[in-house]
Design an enzyme around this catalytic site. Structure first.
Site, PDB file in Angstrom:
ATOM      1  N   LYS A 159      22.601  62.545 -39.321  1.00 24.77           N
ATOM      2  CA  LYS A 159      23.974  62.687 -40.116  1.00 24.77           C
ATOM      3  C   LYS A 159      23.768  64.203 -40.858  1.00 24.77           C
ATOM      4  CE  LYS A 159      27.379  60.365 -43.056  1.00 24.77           C
ATOM      5  NZ  LYS A 159      28.479  60.469 -42.220  1.00 24.77           N
TER       6      LYS A 159
HETATM    7  N1  PMP Z   1      30.382  58.597 -36.469  1.00 19.39           N
HETATM    8  C1  PMP Z   1      30.681  59.644 -37.394  1.00 19.39           C
HETATM    9  C2  PMP Z   1      30.676  60.999 -36.827  1.00 19.39           C
HETATM   10  C3  PMP Z   1      30.529  59.581 -38.808  1.00 19.39           C
HETATM   11  O1  PMP Z   1      30.709  60.608 -39.619  1.00 19.39           O
HETATM   12  C4  PMP Z   1      30.431  58.170 -39.205  1.00 19.39           C
HETATM   13  C5  PMP Z   1      30.412  57.791 -40.732  1.00 19.39           C
HETATM   14  N2  PMP Z   1      29.181  57.952 -41.254  1.00 19.39           N
HETATM   15  C6  PMP Z   1      30.386  57.044 -38.342  1.00 19.39           C
HETATM   16  C7  PMP Z   1      30.418  57.536 -37.105  1.00 19.39           C
HETATM   17  C8  PMP Z   1      30.119  55.708 -38.855  1.00 19.39           C
HETATM   18  O2  PMP Z   1      28.762  55.467 -39.383  1.00 19.39           O
HETATM   19  P1  PMP Z   1      28.715  54.367 -40.605  1.00 19.39           P
HETATM   20  O3  PMP Z   1      29.112  53.158 -39.997  1.00 19.39           O
HETATM   21  O4  PMP Z   1      27.136  54.547 -40.752  1.00 19.39           O
HETATM   22  O5  PMP Z   1      29.383  54.952 -41.710  1.00 19.39           O
END
Ligand code: PMP
Length: 316
Positions: A159
């Site tokens: 991320k």
């Molecule tokens: N894909 C992307 C591109 C994201 O930014 C997010 C948000 N963090 C998610 C999927 C979902 O991830 P999470 O459930 O860990 O928030």
């Protein structure tokens, strides 16, 4: 969403008043988008505020940092304490938390030489990301002309900050056309994910989602929903999803820390299934909110209580 209720933030090991927060204009990240981050939700539970899957989010922060060769100068425990105290100091019963790990000021070449690794944590109250209507009635989405970058271009499982320009292009174009959100396809032409969410389908009573081979961020909500769906007795299939699979699905929904479990009711004007929020989506959504609110003891270990130690001790 509003920042009006924020009093404190955390910056490089110290609590700083929100109004005093600042970064220098020569901060490397401002120029090149270097660094990694996390987003976490804290929910109001019967035992007070609790951060949902805080450990998993911190693990992903360290893993994203490692992929990008960043040494975070704080331990898992330091950051757990910082998040906990930040929520208490701001007196939030529920909130959204952003942890930013960035390269500070030192040089401005592509390599962040002599740029210190800095870390900031912000928290603020946040309602339903795609609108309160969305959780019940679902969102209208479009397939973006922008392609999701592949992991050969940039690791999709990290991320990292600058990579969100890809998401931003997609969601901006979608909103301009009157949609709520965009779905990005990957280089292979199968579905990757939303601009900030993973995607699930329901077909013939089975729950289907993709994985990192489809160039997605492995969401922590995605992981929670896979476990919840299995615990509810559904078979969960993991593999590539084609556009036609989405268009002919009985139900579809997004998952994400911000988006939680949001039904998808329409893709480019084509209705998905027969209801705005399908029955299995509803069941999973209810089970998810039972987990986040501490009502389901099976998922209690996903909740990190953020009560001040003294206040927590008074409970017993
Ligand atoms: N894909 C992307 C591109 C994201 O930014 C997010 C948000 N963090 C998610 C999927 C979902 O991830 P999470 O459930 O860990 O928030």
């Amino acid at each position: 969403m509003s920042f009006d209720q924020i009093t404190w933030m955390w910056s490089n090991g110290e609590f700083v008043e929100w109004r005093d927060a600042s970064v220098h204009i020569s901060t490397h990240t401002l120029h090149l988008g270097s660094g990694v981050f996390e987003a976490i939700r804290c929910y109001d539970t019967n035992n007070g505020p609790a951060a949902f899957r805080l450990d998993a989010h911190l693990d992903r922060l360290y893993s994203s940092a490692s992929i990008h060769s960043i040494d975070i100068p704080y331990t898992h425990e330091d950051l757990t304490d910082a998040v906990t105290e930040l929520i208490c100091r701001n007196d939030f019963s529920s909130c959204y938390i952003r942890m930013l790990c960035y390269h500070g000021s030192g040089s401005l070449g592509v390599l962040p030489n002599n740029c210190p690794v800095e870390l900031a944590i912000l928290a603020w109250p946040l309602g339903a990301y795609l609108g309160s209507h969305a959780l019940e009635h679902g969102v209208r989405v479009t397939i973006s002309p922008w392609v999701k970058f592949s992991s050969r271009m940039m690791p999709t499982t990290a991320k990292a900050r600058g990579q969100y320009l890809n998401s931003l292009l997609a969601v901006r174009a979608a909103v301009k056309e009157g949609f709520d959100e965009a779905i990005l396809l990957n280089e292979e032409g199968t579905i990757a994910e939303g601009s900030g969410e993973n995607l699930f389908l329901v077909r013939d009573g089975r729950v289907i989602t993709n994985d990192e081979k489809s160039s997605i961020l492995l969401g922590i909500t995605r992981d929670a929903v896979i476990r919840i769906a299995r615990d509810l007795g559904y078979e969960v299939e993991i593999g590539p999803i084609r556009v036609e699979d989405l268009l002919s699905a009985d139900e579809a929904f997004f998952t994400g820390t911000a988006a939680e479990v949001t039904p998808i009711r329409e893709v480019d004007g084509k209705q998905i299934g027969t209801q705005e929020r399908g029955p299995i989506t509803y069941e999973i959504q209810q089970a998810f909110f039972a987990a986040t609110s501490g009502q389901d003891p099976r998922y209690q270990h996903w909740l990190h209580s953020v009560r001040q130690p003294a206040a927590a001790a008074m409970l017993f």
